[in-house]
Scaffold this motif. Structure first.
Motif, short mmCIF file in Angstrom:
data_model
loop_
_atom_site.label_atom_id
_atom_site.label_comp_id
_atom_site.label_asym_id
_atom_site.label_seq_id
_atom_site.Cartn_x
_atom_site.Cartn_y
_atom_site.Cartn_z
N ILE A 295 -0.78 -6.07 -6.31
CA ILE A 295 -0.89 -5.43 -5.01
C ILE A 295 -0.68 -6.42 -3.86
CG2 ILE A 295 -2.38 -3.57 -5.83
CD1 ILE A 295 -4.77 -5.12 -4.68
N ASN A 296 -0.62 -7.71 -4.21
CA ASN A 296 -0.37 -8.71 -3.18
C ASN A 296 0.26 -9.95 -3.80
OD1 ASN A 296 -2.43 -10.29 -4.31
ND2 ASN A 296 -3.95 -9.37 -2.98
N VAL B 258 3.45 -0.53 3.93
CA VAL B 258 2.80 0.72 3.56
C VAL B 258 3.90 1.73 3.25
CG1 VAL B 258 1.22 2.54 4.27
CG2 VAL B 258 0.85 0.19 5.07
N THR C 155 -5.35 7.71 3.59
CA THR C 155 -5.77 6.30 3.55
C THR C 155 -4.62 5.48 2.98
OG1 THR C 155 -6.71 6.55 1.34
CG2 THR C 155 -8.22 6.81 3.19
N ASN C 156 -4.65 4.20 3.25
CA ASN C 156 -3.68 3.27 2.68
C ASN C 156 -4.28 2.71 1.39
OD1 ASN C 156 -2.08 3.72 4.88
ND2 ASN C 156 -2.65 1.85 5.92
N THR C 157 -3.73 3.13 0.26
CA THR C 157 -4.23 2.73 -1.04
C THR C 157 -3.38 1.58 -1.58
OG1 THR C 157 -4.87 5.02 -1.43
CG2 THR C 157 -4.78 3.57 -3.36
N PRO C 158 -3.99 0.48 -2.05
CA PRO C 158 -3.19 -0.60 -2.65
C PRO C 158 -2.37 -0.06 -3.82
CG PRO C 158 -5.46 -1.29 -2.32
CD PRO C 158 -5.42 0.19 -2.06
N ARG D 58 2.58 -6.86 5.61
CA ARG D 58 2.07 -5.72 4.87
C ARG D 58 3.15 -4.65 4.86
NH1 ARG D 58 -0.53 -9.19 3.67
NH2 ARG D 58 -2.72 -9.60 3.94
N PHE E 251 0.84 -1.18 0.00
CA PHE E 251 0.00 0.00 0.00
C PHE E 251 0.88 1.24 0.00
CE2 PHE E 251 -1.88 -3.50 2.28
CZ PHE E 251 -3.17 -3.56 1.78
N LYS E 252 0.27 2.36 -0.35
CA LYS E 252 0.95 3.66 -0.26
C LYS E 252 -0.03 4.62 0.39
CE LYS E 252 3.51 7.11 -2.83
NZ LYS E 252 3.82 7.64 -4.15
#
Length: 163
Positions: free
Chosen positions: A100-101, A146, A50-53, A144, A38-39
């Protein structure tokens, strides 16, 4: 008739005598890895973060009996290749993903996980991070990352930043 019986006996011995018990194949021990990226982004209207993928490239190399050198690997790292100082040769990643994952069943052992944000015209393009993980049999490792909102292009950020 005696010759025919001898031939049949010999033939039977050859057919069944050539059989042997197959070696038992043991399954390779595995565990699961679940990585997410996330960023931090801010809403221009409210300023709320917010944490955006974020789209990344993920590489994993087994580190058992290896001395991997990120610094000397240069741009080969983007291709999933890293220099092993023990052999002075490049080795390819055992696992990789783009997205993203990354959710995989992987062989047990110790790994270097290297991640970079995919190339774009956005700030933070090719920013990277890495960490070491150990995969144990029938266990799941969930991690995760970020990335900071203000991370620069091709900039390193420690894995545990913004955790």
């Amino acid at each position: 008739m005696k010759n025919l019986l001898s031939v049949l006996t010999l033939l039977t011995l050859l057919v069944f005598g050539g059989c042997k018990k197959d070696d038992e194949v043991k399954p390779i021990p595995t565990g699961d890895i679940d990585l997410g990226f996330f960023k931090i982004s801010a809403d221009p209207a409210t300023g709320q973060t917010t944490n955006t993928p974020i789209q990344c490239t993920i590489w994993m190399w087994k580190t058992d009996n290896r001395n991997l050198d990120l610094t000397s690997s240069g741009s080969e790292i983007y291709l999933g290749r890293i220099l092993d100082k023990n052999t002075n040769k490049y080795v390819s990643a055992e696992y990789g993903a783009i997205g993203i994952n990354m959710r995989e069943k992987v062989e047990t052992g110790k790994y270097l996980v290297y991640v970079f944000i995919n190339k774009s015209d956005q700030k933070g393009s090719l920013a990277y991070t890495y960490t070491n993980v150990e995969i144990k049999e029938d266990k799941k490792v969930s991690l995760r990352k970020v990335f900071s909102q203000d991370i620069g292009t091709q900039q390193y950020e420690a894995w545990n930043t913004n955790k």
